[in-house]
Design a protein around this motif. Structure first.
Motif, PDB file in Angstrom:
ATOM      1  N   ASP A  44       0.832  -1.209   0.000  1.00  0.00           N
ATOM      2  CA  ASP A  44       0.000   0.000   0.000  1.00  0.00           C
ATOM      3  C   ASP A  44       0.864   1.255   0.000  1.00  0.00           C
ATOM      4  OD1 ASP A  44      -2.349  -1.484   0.055  1.00  0.00           O
ATOM      5  OD2 ASP A  44      -2.649  -1.237   2.230  1.00  0.00           O
ATOM      6  N   SER A  45       1.901   1.259   0.836  1.00  0.00           N
ATOM      7  CA  SER A  45       2.795   2.420   0.916  1.00  0.00           C
ATOM      8  C   SER A  45       3.548   2.633  -0.390  1.00  0.00           C
ATOM      9  CB  SER A  45       3.794   2.244   2.063  1.00  0.00           C
ATOM     10  OG  SER A  45       3.128   2.234   3.296  1.00  0.00           O
ATOM     11  N   LEU A  46       3.997   1.553  -1.007  1.00  0.00           N
ATOM     12  CA  LEU A  46       4.691   1.670  -2.291  1.00  0.00           C
ATOM     13  C   LEU A  46       3.769   2.223  -3.370  1.00  0.00           C
ATOM     14  CD1 LEU A  46       6.721  -1.668  -2.264  1.00  0.00           C
ATOM     15  CD2 LEU A  46       7.646   0.656  -2.042  1.00  0.00           C
ATOM     16  N   GLU A  47       2.507   1.791  -3.372  1.00  0.00           N
ATOM     17  CA  GLU A  47       1.544   2.304  -4.350  1.00  0.00           C
ATOM     18  C   GLU A  47       1.295   3.797  -4.141  1.00  0.00           C
ATOM     19  OE1 GLU A  47      -1.901  -0.202  -3.943  1.00  0.00           O
ATOM     20  OE2 GLU A  47      -1.145  -1.604  -5.439  1.00  0.00           O
ATOM     21  N   LYS A  48       1.155   4.209  -2.894  1.00  0.00           N
ATOM     22  CA  LYS A  48       0.947   5.632  -2.600  1.00  0.00           C
ATOM     23  C   LYS A  48       2.155   6.450  -3.040  1.00  0.00           C
ATOM     24  CE  LYS A  48      -2.279   4.902   1.170  1.00  0.00           C
ATOM     25  NZ  LYS A  48      -2.487   4.914   2.617  1.00  0.00           N
ATOM     26  N   PHE A  49       3.355   5.938  -2.771  1.00  0.00           N
ATOM     27  CA  PHE A  49       4.582   6.631  -3.178  1.00  0.00           C
ATOM     28  C   PHE A  49       4.649   6.740  -4.700  1.00  0.00           C
ATOM     29  CE2 PHE A  49       9.262   6.474  -3.996  1.00  0.00           C
ATOM     30  CZ  PHE A  49       9.528   7.763  -3.566  1.00  0.00           C
ATOM     31  N   ALA A  50       4.310   5.660  -5.401  1.00  0.00           N
ATOM     32  CA  ALA A  50       4.320   5.682  -6.869  1.00  0.00           C
ATOM     33  C   ALA A  50       3.315   6.694  -7.402  1.00  0.00           C
ATOM     34  CB  ALA A  50       4.022   4.287  -7.417  1.00  0.00           C
ATOM     35  N   ASN A  51       2.136   6.788  -6.776  1.00  0.00           N
ATOM     36  CA  ASN A  51       1.135   7.771  -7.193  1.00  0.00           C
ATOM     37  C   ASN A  51       1.630   9.197  -6.989  1.00  0.00           C
ATOM     38  OD1 ASN A  51      -0.807   5.960  -8.094  1.00  0.00           O
ATOM     39  ND2 ASN A  51      -1.786   5.802  -6.096  1.00  0.00           N
ATOM     40  N   ILE A  52       2.316   9.442  -5.884  1.00  0.00           N
ATOM     41  CA  ILE A  52       2.873  10.771  -5.625  1.00  0.00           C
ATOM     42  C   ILE A  52       3.901  11.128  -6.698  1.00  0.00           C
ATOM     43  CG2 ILE A  52       4.351  12.101  -4.050  1.00  0.00           C
ATOM     44  CD1 ILE A  52       2.938  10.537  -1.740  1.00  0.00           C
ATOM     45  N   LEU A  53       4.811  10.199  -6.979  1.00  0.00           N
ATOM     46  CA  LEU A  53       5.822  10.447  -8.018  1.00  0.00           C
ATOM     47  C   LEU A  53       5.170  10.687  -9.374  1.00  0.00           C
ATOM     48  CD1 LEU A  53       8.560   7.818  -7.114  1.00  0.00           C
ATOM     49  CD2 LEU A  53       8.587  10.283  -6.685  1.00  0.00           C
ATOM     50  N   HIS A  54       4.163   9.904  -9.699  1.00  0.00           N
ATOM     51  CA  HIS A  54       3.461  10.077 -10.976  1.00  0.00           C
ATOM     52  C   HIS A  54       2.849  11.467 -11.056  1.00  0.00           C
ATOM     53  CE1 HIS A  54      -0.152   9.819 -13.537  1.00  0.00           C
ATOM     54  NE2 HIS A  54       0.698   9.242 -14.353  1.00  0.00           N
ATOM     55  N   GLU A  55       2.185  11.893  -9.995  1.00  0.00           N
ATOM     56  CA  GLU A  55       1.535  13.200  -9.993  1.00  0.00           C
ATOM     57  C   GLU A  55       2.559  14.327 -10.135  1.00  0.00           C
ATOM     58  OE1 GLU A  55      -1.627  15.650 -10.231  1.00  0.00           O
ATOM     59  OE2 GLU A  55      -1.695  13.467 -10.138  1.00  0.00           O
ATOM     60  N   ILE A  56       3.704  14.203  -9.483  1.00  0.00           N
ATOM     61  CA  ILE A  56       4.758  15.219  -9.604  1.00  0.00           C
ATOM     62  C   ILE A  56       5.255  15.299 -11.041  1.00  0.00           C
ATOM     63  CG2 ILE A  56       7.155  15.739  -8.973  1.00  0.00           C
ATOM     64  CD1 ILE A  56       6.443  14.617  -6.152  1.00  0.00           C
ATOM     65  N   ILE A  57       5.491  14.153 -11.656  1.00  0.00           N
ATOM     66  CA  ILE A  57       5.980  14.126 -13.032  1.00  0.00           C
ATOM     67  C   ILE A  57       4.947  14.721 -13.981  1.00  0.00           C
ATOM     68  CG2 ILE A  57       6.576  12.570 -14.940  1.00  0.00           C
ATOM     69  CD1 ILE A  57       7.890  10.767 -12.733  1.00  0.00           C
ATOM     70  N   VAL A  58       3.680  14.366 -13.810  1.00  0.00           N
ATOM     71  CA  VAL A  58       2.625  14.908 -14.670  1.00  0.00           C
ATOM     72  C   VAL A  58       2.544  16.422 -14.513  1.00  0.00           C
ATOM     73  CG1 VAL A  58       0.117  14.994 -15.000  1.00  0.00           C
ATOM     74  CG2 VAL A  58       1.273  12.790 -14.790  1.00  0.00           C
ATOM     75  N   GLN A  59       2.579  16.917 -13.285  1.00  0.00           N
ATOM     76  CA  GLN A  59       2.500  18.355 -13.058  1.00  0.00           C
ATOM     77  C   GLN A  59       3.689  19.087 -13.662  1.00  0.00           C
ATOM     78  OE1 GLN A  59       1.912  19.029  -8.865  1.00  0.00           O
ATOM     79  NE2 GLN A  59      -0.128  18.135  -8.894  1.00  0.00           N
ATOM     80  N   ARG A  60       4.874  18.511 -13.560  1.00  0.00           N
ATOM     81  CA  ARG A  60       6.055  19.152 -14.162  1.00  0.00           C
ATOM     82  C   ARG A  60       5.943  19.193 -15.675  1.00  0.00           C
ATOM     83  NH1 ARG A  60      11.317  17.172 -10.707  1.00  0.00           N
ATOM     84  NH2 ARG A  60      10.755  18.309  -8.824  1.00  0.00           N
ATOM     85  N   ASN A  61       5.418  18.126 -16.261  1.00  0.00           N
ATOM     86  CA  ASN A  61       5.266  18.095 -17.728  1.00  0.00           C
ATOM     87  C   ASN A  61       4.224  19.105 -18.193  1.00  0.00           C
ATOM     88  OD1 ASN A  61       7.235  16.150 -18.106  1.00  0.00           O
ATOM     89  ND2 ASN A  61       5.794  14.465 -18.061  1.00  0.00           N
ATOM     90  N   VAL A  62       3.207  19.334 -17.395  1.00  0.00           N
ATOM     91  CA  VAL A  62       2.161  20.301 -17.764  1.00  0.00           C
ATOM     92  C   VAL A  62       2.693  21.715 -17.683  1.00  0.00           C
ATOM     93  CG1 VAL A  62      -0.046  21.260 -16.985  1.00  0.00           C
ATOM     94  CG2 VAL A  62       0.243  18.798 -17.128  1.00  0.00           C
ATOM     95  N   THR A  63       3.538  22.008 -16.710  1.00  0.00           N
ATOM     96  CA  THR A  63       4.028  23.363 -16.515  1.00  0.00           C
ATOM     97  C   THR A  63       5.221  23.696 -17.404  1.00  0.00           C
ATOM     98  OG1 THR A  63       5.423  22.690 -14.649  1.00  0.00           O
ATOM     99  CG2 THR A  63       3.193  23.480 -14.154  1.00  0.00           C
ATOM    100  N   GLU A  64       5.819  22.727 -18.038  1.00  0.00           N
ATOM    101  CA  GLU A  64       6.983  23.017 -18.901  1.00  0.00           C
ATOM    102  C   GLU A  64       6.573  23.384 -20.307  1.00  0.00           C
ATOM    103  OE1 GLU A  64       9.592  19.646 -18.644  1.00  0.00           O
ATOM    104  OE2 GLU A  64      10.189  20.168 -16.626  1.00  0.00           O
TER     105      GLU A  64
END
Length: 64
Positions: A44-64
């Motif tokens: 569960d913790s690994l899945e939550k961590f992966a979701n956080i990383l995914h969201e950060i990457i998506v947000q960075r790609n949107v703002t670039e």
């Protein structure tokens, strides 16, 4: 508490999201001693961590 990411599983297609099993987790060196309950908490913790990383990457790609 501020919600920093969407906890809804993401998929590129409509295939079900794959979830690691406790048996698979215990297949990695150093993880053999966890019981099912502990292993599921770790997964569960690994899945939550992966979701956080995914969201950060998506947000960075949107703002670039």
């Amino acid at each position: 508490m501020t919600k920093y990411f969407d906890e809804t599983p993401f998929s590129f297609d409509d295939e079900p999201i794959y979830r690691m099993s406790p048996e698979e987790l215990r297949g990695f060196p150093g993880w053999e001693h966890y019981n099912d309950e502990e292993a599921n908490e770790i997964i569960d913790s690994l899945e939550k961590f992966a979701n956080i990383l995914h969201e950060i990457i998506v947000q960075r790609n949107v703002t670039e």
